[in-house]
Design a protein around this motif. Sequence first.
Motif, PDB file in Angstrom:
ATOM      1  N   GLU A 125       0.821  -1.212   0.000  1.00 41.93           N
ATOM      2  CA  GLU A 125       0.000   0.000   0.000  1.00 41.93           C
ATOM      3  C   GLU A 125       0.851   1.255   0.000  1.00 41.93           C
ATOM      4  N   MET A 126       1.981   1.201   0.678  1.00 46.46           N
ATOM      5  CA  MET A 126       2.896   2.343   0.709  1.00 46.46           C
ATOM      6  C   MET A 126       3.318   2.745  -0.698  1.00 46.46           C
ATOM      7  N   TYR A 127       3.340   1.773  -1.604  1.00 44.63           N
ATOM      8  CA  TYR A 127       3.786   2.029  -2.979  1.00 44.63           C
ATOM      9  C   TYR A 127       2.639   1.871  -3.978  1.00 44.63           C
ATOM     10  N   SER A 128       1.409   1.994  -3.482  1.00 47.25           N
ATOM     11  CA  SER A 128       0.208   1.941  -4.333  1.00 47.25           C
ATOM     12  C   SER A 128       0.173   0.670  -5.178  1.00 47.25           C
ATOM     13  N   TYR A 129       0.610  -0.423  -4.591  1.00 42.01           N
ATOM     14  CA  TYR A 129       0.625  -1.727  -5.260  1.00 42.01           C
ATOM     15  C   TYR A 129       1.308  -1.635  -6.625  1.00 42.01           C
ATOM     16  N   ASP A 130       2.455  -1.009  -6.630  1.00 42.49           N
ATOM     17  CA  ASP A 130       3.252  -0.853  -7.845  1.00 42.49           C
ATOM     18  C   ASP A 130       3.567  -2.225  -8.444  1.00 42.49           C
ATOM     19  N   SER A 131       3.287  -2.395  -9.731  1.00 44.75           N
ATOM     20  CA  SER A 131       3.427  -3.712 -10.364  1.00 44.75           C
ATOM     21  C   SER A 131       4.873  -4.197 -10.386  1.00 44.75           C
ATOM     22  N   ASP A 132       5.818  -3.285 -10.581  1.00 46.81           N
ATOM     23  CA  ASP A 132       7.222  -3.694 -10.583  1.00 46.81           C
ATOM     24  C   ASP A 132       7.660  -4.167  -9.204  1.00 46.81           C
ATOM     25  N   ARG A 133       7.222  -3.469  -8.172  1.00 52.92           N
ATOM     26  CA  ARG A 133       7.583  -3.868  -6.815  1.00 52.92           C
ATOM     27  C   ARG A 133       6.993  -5.238  -6.479  1.00 52.92           C
ATOM     28  N   ILE A 134       5.751  -5.455  -6.905  1.00 58.09           N
ATOM     29  CA  ILE A 134       5.117  -6.764  -6.703  1.00 58.09           C
ATOM     30  C   ILE A 134       5.919  -7.840  -7.423  1.00 58.09           C
ATOM     31  N   PHE A 135       6.302  -7.566  -8.648  1.00 55.21           N
ATOM     32  CA  PHE A 135       7.048  -8.556  -9.416  1.00 55.21           C
ATOM     33  C   PHE A 135       8.369  -8.920  -8.741  1.00 55.21           C
ATOM     34  N   TYR A 136       9.163  -7.920  -8.386  1.00 49.61           N
ATOM     35  CA  TYR A 136      10.484  -8.213  -7.838  1.00 49.61           C
ATOM     36  C   TYR A 136      10.400  -8.940  -6.505  1.00 49.61           C
ATOM     37  N   LEU A 137       9.416  -8.581  -5.687  1.00 49.32           N
ATOM     38  CA  LEU A 137       9.246  -9.268  -4.413  1.00 49.32           C
ATOM     39  C   LEU A 137       8.822 -10.720  -4.640  1.00 49.32           C
ATOM     40  N   ALA A 138       7.843 -10.914  -5.522  1.00 52.79           N
ATOM     41  CA  ALA A 138       7.377 -12.274  -5.808  1.00 52.79           C
ATOM     42  C   ALA A 138       8.474 -13.102  -6.465  1.00 52.79           C
ATOM     43  N   ASN A 139       9.206 -12.491  -7.378  1.00 51.27           N
ATOM     44  CA  ASN A 139      10.260 -13.212  -8.074  1.00 51.27           C
ATOM     45  C   ASN A 139      11.362 -13.647  -7.110  1.00 51.27           C
ATOM     46  N   GLU A 140      11.607 -12.854  -6.065  1.00 47.26           N
ATOM     47  CA  GLU A 140      12.602 -13.263  -5.068  1.00 47.26           C
ATOM     48  C   GLU A 140      12.166 -14.555  -4.384  1.00 47.26           C
ATOM     49  N   TYR A 141      10.894 -14.637  -4.013  1.00 46.93           N
ATOM     50  CA  TYR A 141      10.398 -15.873  -3.401  1.00 46.93           C
ATOM     51  C   TYR A 141      10.470 -17.038  -4.386  1.00 46.93           C
ATOM     52  N   MET A 142      10.271 -16.734  -5.652  1.00 42.95           N
ATOM     53  CA  MET A 142      10.377 -17.794  -6.657  1.00 42.95           C
ATOM     54  C   MET A 142      11.812 -18.316  -6.729  1.00 42.95           C
ATOM     55  N   LEU A 143      12.775 -17.422  -6.678  1.00 40.96           N
ATOM     56  CA  LEU A 143      14.172 -17.832  -6.684  1.00 40.96           C
ATOM     57  C   LEU A 143      14.536 -18.615  -5.430  1.00 40.96           C
ATOM     58  N   LEU A 144      13.787 -18.371  -4.357  1.00 42.19           N
ATOM     59  CA  LEU A 144      13.985 -19.113  -3.115  1.00 42.19           C
ATOM     60  C   LEU A 144      13.170 -20.408  -3.093  1.00 42.19           C
ATOM     61  N   ASN A 145      12.540 -20.734  -4.223  1.00 43.99           N
ATOM     62  CA  ASN A 145      11.721 -21.948  -4.353  1.00 43.99           C
ATOM     63  C   ASN A 145      10.489 -21.945  -3.457  1.00 43.99           C
ATOM     64  N   ASN A 146      10.069 -20.784  -3.010  1.00 41.99           N
ATOM     65  CA  ASN A 146       8.849 -20.680  -2.208  1.00 41.99           C
ATOM     66  C   ASN A 146       7.717 -20.244  -3.136  1.00 41.99           C
ATOM     67  N   TYR A 147       7.219 -21.199  -3.930  1.00 42.75           N
ATOM     68  CA  TYR A 147       6.245 -20.886  -4.971  1.00 42.75           C
ATOM     69  C   TYR A 147       4.895 -20.480  -4.397  1.00 42.75           C
ATOM     70  N   HIS A 148       4.544 -21.051  -3.257  1.00 44.19           N
ATOM     71  CA  HIS A 148       3.266 -20.711  -2.623  1.00 44.19           C
ATOM     72  C   HIS A 148       3.226 -19.230  -2.256  1.00 44.19           C
ATOM     73  N   ARG A 149       4.288 -18.753  -1.634  1.00 44.71           N
ATOM     74  CA  ARG A 149       4.353 -17.341  -1.257  1.00 44.71           C
ATOM     75  C   ARG A 149       4.437 -16.459  -2.503  1.00 44.71           C
ATOM     76  N   ALA A 150       5.261 -16.852  -3.463  1.00 39.22           N
ATOM     77  CA  ALA A 150       5.393 -16.069  -4.696  1.00 39.22           C
ATOM     78  C   ALA A 150       4.053 -15.935  -5.398  1.00 39.22           C
ATOM     79  N   ASN A 151       3.298 -17.026  -5.456  1.00 43.09           N
ATOM     80  CA  ASN A 151       2.003 -17.010  -6.122  1.00 43.09           C
ATOM     81  C   ASN A 151       1.057 -16.001  -5.487  1.00 43.09           C
ATOM     82  N   LYS A 152       1.001 -15.995  -4.160  1.00 45.00           N
ATOM     83  CA  LYS A 152       0.103 -15.064  -3.470  1.00 45.00           C
ATOM     84  C   LYS A 152       0.465 -13.615  -3.765  1.00 45.00           C
ATOM     85  N   ILE A 153       1.746 -13.345  -3.912  1.00 47.21           N
ATOM     86  CA  ILE A 153       2.175 -11.973  -4.183  1.00 47.21           C
ATOM     87  C   ILE A 153       1.900 -11.598  -5.639  1.00 47.21           C
ATOM     88  N   PHE A 154       2.199 -12.492  -6.571  1.00 45.69           N
ATOM     89  CA  PHE A 154       1.869 -12.220  -7.977  1.00 45.69           C
ATOM     90  C   PHE A 154       0.391 -11.902  -8.150  1.00 45.69           C
TER      91      PHE A 154
END
Length: 262
Positions: free
Chosen positions: A106-135
């Motif tokens: 919310e601090m960043y108005s759900y900026d799509s790039d910020r969502i992507f980079y955060l979710a992609n980090e979880y994907m690189l950590l093999n935490n697909y469940h968390r990444a999916n919720k963020i995407f």
Amino acid sequence: MKKIVISLFLIISVIGLSESDRETGITAERNETATTQTEATNSSGSPIDDGGETVENPEQPKTTAGFYEYRPQILIQLDEQMKSAGRGSVAQLNAKYEQELNAYLEMYSYDSDRIFYLANEYMLLNNYHRANKIFLKDNKDIKNVFGAATTYRFMGQNENAIQKYTQAISMNPGFAESYLGRGLANRNLDNYDSAVNDLQTYISRTGAHDGYVALADVYFKMGKNKEAYSIASQGLAKYKDSKILRTLANNRLIKNKGRVRL
């Protein structure tokens, strides 16, 4: 910037060739910098998020194990707590995580790039469940729609993956990797005709190695060995050093003719 972003998912899509138990055993190597995590389940059988690695000084993005840290400190702390949490406290920690995640975005108005980079980090950590919720926090930017589709597929939720890949295709029919992803999800569900159509589209648009491998695999599963050999040979003519395509071609010759091995 979008070209860089999409290229990350191209790598992720290729990895998907070895995700399902239904698949052939032909595997693509994963990036060794990612941390492998063991997925636990709660009493209902649902996956328990075990978070990612802890990284010092998250206020500034910095490299760790080959990628940048984008999580704020509070999310890192919650991820760490969930690693050792008992079943009784996991639900509470997950609820706290969701609250803090939404406040952060919310601090960043759900900026799509910020969502992507955060979710992609979880994907690189093999935490697909968390990444999916963020995407899934963003339904308008194709890179996050594609990310949601790919994480669904990695978790074995292929019907949901197909819906999201179809959405991505409707948003940008020119992004060929969506056809690859949907083709793989259809293959995992034994929807072979649909898989063939998607993978043929992917090959016609990209001529990529992964398309030849996946399509040959599908043809073998359909019992269409002649077509499988043909597409593997076409790919091998283009990618002469491909061990996977050579293996597929060998399988065809060994199983059906017993003649020359390539």
